[in-house]
Design an enzyme around this catalytic site. Sequence first.
Site, PDB file in Angstrom:
ATOM      1  N   HIS A  78       0.823  -1.208   0.000  1.00  0.00           N
ATOM      2  CA  HIS A  78       0.000   0.000   0.000  1.00  0.00           C
ATOM      3  C   HIS A  78       0.856   1.257   0.000  1.00  0.00           C
ATOM      4  O   HIS A  78       0.629   2.165  -0.787  1.00  0.00           O
ATOM      5  CB  HIS A  78      -0.930   0.005   1.222  1.00  0.00           C
ATOM      6  CG  HIS A  78      -1.788   1.223   1.319  1.00  0.00           C
ATOM      7  ND1 HIS A  78      -2.123   1.800   2.520  1.00  0.00           N
ATOM      8  CD2 HIS A  78      -2.367   1.986   0.358  1.00  0.00           C
ATOM      9  CE1 HIS A  78      -2.876   2.862   2.289  1.00  0.00           C
ATOM     10  NE2 HIS A  78      -3.046   2.996   0.997  1.00  0.00           N
ATOM     11  N   HIS A 138       7.859   1.894  14.311  1.00  0.00           N
ATOM     12  CA  HIS A 138       7.039   0.855  14.929  1.00  0.00           C
ATOM     13  C   HIS A 138       5.731   0.596  14.185  1.00  0.00           C
ATOM     14  O   HIS A 138       4.717   0.242  14.789  1.00  0.00           O
ATOM     15  CB  HIS A 138       6.768   1.191  16.403  1.00  0.00           C
ATOM     16  CG  HIS A 138       6.352   0.013  17.245  1.00  0.00           C
ATOM     17  ND1 HIS A 138       6.874  -1.255  17.081  1.00  0.00           N
ATOM     18  CD2 HIS A 138       5.456  -0.094  18.268  1.00  0.00           C
ATOM     19  CE1 HIS A 138       6.332  -2.072  17.966  1.00  0.00           C
ATOM     20  NE2 HIS A 138       5.456  -1.391  18.691  1.00  0.00           N
ATOM     21  N   HIS A 246       1.699   4.768  19.332  1.00  0.00           N
ATOM     22  CA  HIS A 246       1.894   3.569  18.531  1.00  0.00           C
ATOM     23  C   HIS A 246       1.455   3.778  17.078  1.00  0.00           C
ATOM     24  O   HIS A 246       0.483   4.485  16.808  1.00  0.00           O
ATOM     25  CB  HIS A 246       1.112   2.400  19.123  1.00  0.00           C
ATOM     26  CG  HIS A 246       1.932   1.526  20.016  1.00  0.00           C
ATOM     27  ND1 HIS A 246       2.350   1.935  21.260  1.00  0.00           N
ATOM     28  CD2 HIS A 246       2.432   0.279  19.840  1.00  0.00           C
ATOM     29  CE1 HIS A 246       3.064   0.966  21.812  1.00  0.00           C
ATOM     30  NE2 HIS A 246       3.138  -0.054  20.967  1.00  0.00           N
ATOM     31  N   SER A 299      -2.086   4.626  22.292  1.00  0.00           N
ATOM     32  CA  SER A 299      -2.702   4.026  21.105  1.00  0.00           C
ATOM     33  C   SER A 299      -3.323   5.107  20.243  1.00  0.00           C
ATOM     34  O   SER A 299      -3.923   6.054  20.754  1.00  0.00           O
ATOM     35  CB  SER A 299      -3.780   3.026  21.530  1.00  0.00           C
ATOM     36  OG  SER A 299      -4.540   2.610  20.411  1.00  0.00           O
ATOM     37  N   TYR A 496       9.313  -3.861  26.465  1.00  0.00           N
ATOM     38  CA  TYR A 496       8.730  -2.661  27.087  1.00  0.00           C
ATOM     39  C   TYR A 496       9.534  -2.150  28.278  1.00  0.00           C
ATOM     40  O   TYR A 496      10.400  -2.850  28.835  1.00  0.00           O
ATOM     41  CB  TYR A 496       7.293  -2.942  27.510  1.00  0.00           C
ATOM     42  CG  TYR A 496       6.310  -2.747  26.374  1.00  0.00           C
ATOM     43  CD1 TYR A 496       5.507  -1.613  26.289  1.00  0.00           C
ATOM     44  CD2 TYR A 496       6.211  -3.690  25.346  1.00  0.00           C
ATOM     45  CE1 TYR A 496       4.627  -1.422  25.239  1.00  0.00           C
ATOM     46  CE2 TYR A 496       5.325  -3.512  24.292  1.00  0.00           C
ATOM     47  CZ  TYR A 496       4.542  -2.368  24.251  1.00  0.00           C
ATOM     48  OH  TYR A 496       3.682  -2.182  23.198  1.00  0.00           O
ATOM     49  N   ASP A 627       2.436   5.769  -3.376  1.00  0.00           N
ATOM     50  CA  ASP A 627       1.381   6.748  -3.122  1.00  0.00           C
ATOM     51  C   ASP A 627       0.211   6.141  -2.365  1.00  0.00           C
ATOM     52  O   ASP A 627      -0.120   4.958  -2.536  1.00  0.00           O
ATOM     53  CB  ASP A 627       0.887   7.347  -4.443  1.00  0.00           C
ATOM     54  CG  ASP A 627       1.841   8.393  -4.998  1.00  0.00           C
ATOM     55  OD1 ASP A 627       2.417   9.147  -4.199  1.00  0.00           O
ATOM     56  OD2 ASP A 627       2.011   8.445  -6.225  1.00  0.00           O
ATOM     57  N   THR A 630      -2.861   4.311  -4.281  1.00  0.00           N
ATOM     58  CA  THR A 630      -2.684   3.065  -5.019  1.00  0.00           C
ATOM     59  C   THR A 630      -2.491   1.881  -4.084  1.00  0.00           C
ATOM     60  O   THR A 630      -2.048   2.040  -2.936  1.00  0.00           O
ATOM     61  CB  THR A 630      -1.472   3.139  -5.962  1.00  0.00           C
ATOM     62  OG1 THR A 630      -0.278   3.251  -5.175  1.00  0.00           O
ATOM     63  CG2 THR A 630      -1.581   4.319  -6.907  1.00  0.00           C
TER      64      THR A 630
END
Length: 685
Positions: A78, A138, A246, A299, A496, A627, A630
């Site tokens: 993508h 990440h 994230h 998040s 973490y 892009d 697309t």
Amino acid sequence: MAQGSHPSTVGVVSRRTVLRSAAIAGGAATLASMLPAYSAAQTSNLLVGRGIGDITGEPLGAGMNGYAEMSQMSTGLHLRQRARAFIFAESESSPRIAMVTCELGLMFQSIQLEVLRRLRERFGDTYHEGNVLLTATHTHVAPGGTSGHPMVDLSMFGFRPATFEANVAGIVDAIAMAHEDMAPTEIGVSHAELTNAGVNRSKQAFDANPDEDKAAFPTGIDPRSQTLQMYRGGQLVGVLNWFGEHATSMSTDSTLVSSDNKGYAAWHWEREVAGQDYLSGATPPLITAFAQSNAGDISPNLDLSPGSGPTDNEYENTRIVGTREYDAAAGQIGAMAPLGAGIDVRHVWVDITAVEVTPEFTGDGLTHRTSVAALGAAFAAGSQEDGGGGEDLPFNEGARGGNPAVAQIGDVVIPQWLRDAHGDKDILLPAGLVPHAIQRVFPFHLVRLGSQYIFGIPFEVTVVSGLRLRRTLGKALGVSPDQVLIQGYTNGYGHYLTTPEEYATQNYEGGATAFGPWQLPAIAQIGAGLAASMREGTPNAPGTWERDLTGVIPASPFGNPSVDVPAPGHAFGDVIDEPQESYRPGQRVLSRFAGANPNTDLRRGSTYLTVEREDARGWTRVHDDGDWSTMITFENLGPFTNALVSWDIPQGTPPGNYRITYSATGRGLGSTFPINGASRGFQVD
């Protein structure tokens, strides 16, 4: 919405449309004239180099880093992954600092050491383990299988040499481009607050912290968006932004390679606003990097459910959150303070499994030790607000009841000394008992750029952990904690970093704090030591790294090309399904080609597809696989691989005749060959 689909760019903000139109119509000069004015008193003068490289991994059959969800394997592309490098120096002969933001799921020692080896071959001792900081954004939708420690690669079904090579080569490309780009640059630093792009996904753990810590973050997030702005001759040429959240806007259902929200922010600024062409081969006029800070418990899924918030469409959420990160950084342009003079760095390798932490840092008047690595049942549950961890597995975060059955089993099968060392953790995976399964010797870097300090560490840092580190280093350096920035995911990966109070709740982040409840105090102690060395101007003993298993871990058997065969009844490059005759902006164009396994040639610095418009010169590329509008999905059935190309026609697309092309490299018996195909023309009205 079906997997792999996303909305078109209908409804984009007017500011973006105006700036993009100005950049295309008038080029960099027009864009520069629209920037707010600034005075020389707002900037400092340094030598700065800028570079960018393509690090896109295998788009077919590769497990993705981040969620540890084995069913999440790449099926297409993508948005390409990129590495963006900035090199800082006071003069041609002075020491340099190279900071590289990489659109990867995780950064590993394996990548760090191979990048350093190749840099040493090209540039001698100019770049080395002390002055190169590689950090990951990440993204959870990028191919993995590149760690030299098998516990991480197991969820990728093994090591992936092609993805590893793409990652390393692209990072080296970015640094090499920056090396050649070194030039006098005016640089300033700015800050803004970004409050609507992230939410604390582990509020129960956050609330376990003392009131004085929580008071610094009334909403549970760290809203600080910090930006280095770089100018040459009044033209904005570089942006390095840090904001902690994230890159999980895209869920475990996403199997198309992408750089998620931070990648969208960088792409949007460079491509849509500045109008630059990634495939030109030249150093772009503007490079913008969006790096991580203390993102551990933040998040982008604002509704605290995977792929949800502010809408129920994860692609739209990626665009919205990425745009908000861009807006926060772009809103700072022209308003800044001088960075100040002086560049310095200290680094040290530490075996984090055996740190004796003194009472000054433990806070309870006692000396404590870190432990060999063990991961808890809460780690196996995954972050249940972002996804991953396996929904069918019988594990929960502490906020959802914990894992009493695991604790009972652990009482029998886990050694008492290890249970004592890990305290409240219900140990599920005592990974540290297996040699080399998980990294244990980590690099820590403290960088001074003028008045700003950056502590680069290889962990996912919660907001309060970041706050405590900033306070500790600020005190040791004799500066305000606001001058200290914590950059996670740097030069390695150790899971973490939580406060001892957060650790005790055993939510996902605490279960994934691998080296015990005293890990944060240990790292604070390490940072204070580096800070003291820097403040006193004395050298420190850096130590050295520990061997990993790069080159020993078996290669993944999935997605690897053998011999390509075209779809029955077709030749390679044939169009199996043609586009319709006409479309309007906002609609999706589809074209299917008889293709080949894409992993033979990742087309780094190139493209698998183009969208072309016919003009007086012939066919001119207007979009490619780097892009947002697309996508290319690879439909793989044994030796047959069809390529389905989609283009969501952006609003404002000029009317005309367009076509879609496809390019690849096929594999025969002992040789490779080029594949090219083009659809028929279609009209956009």
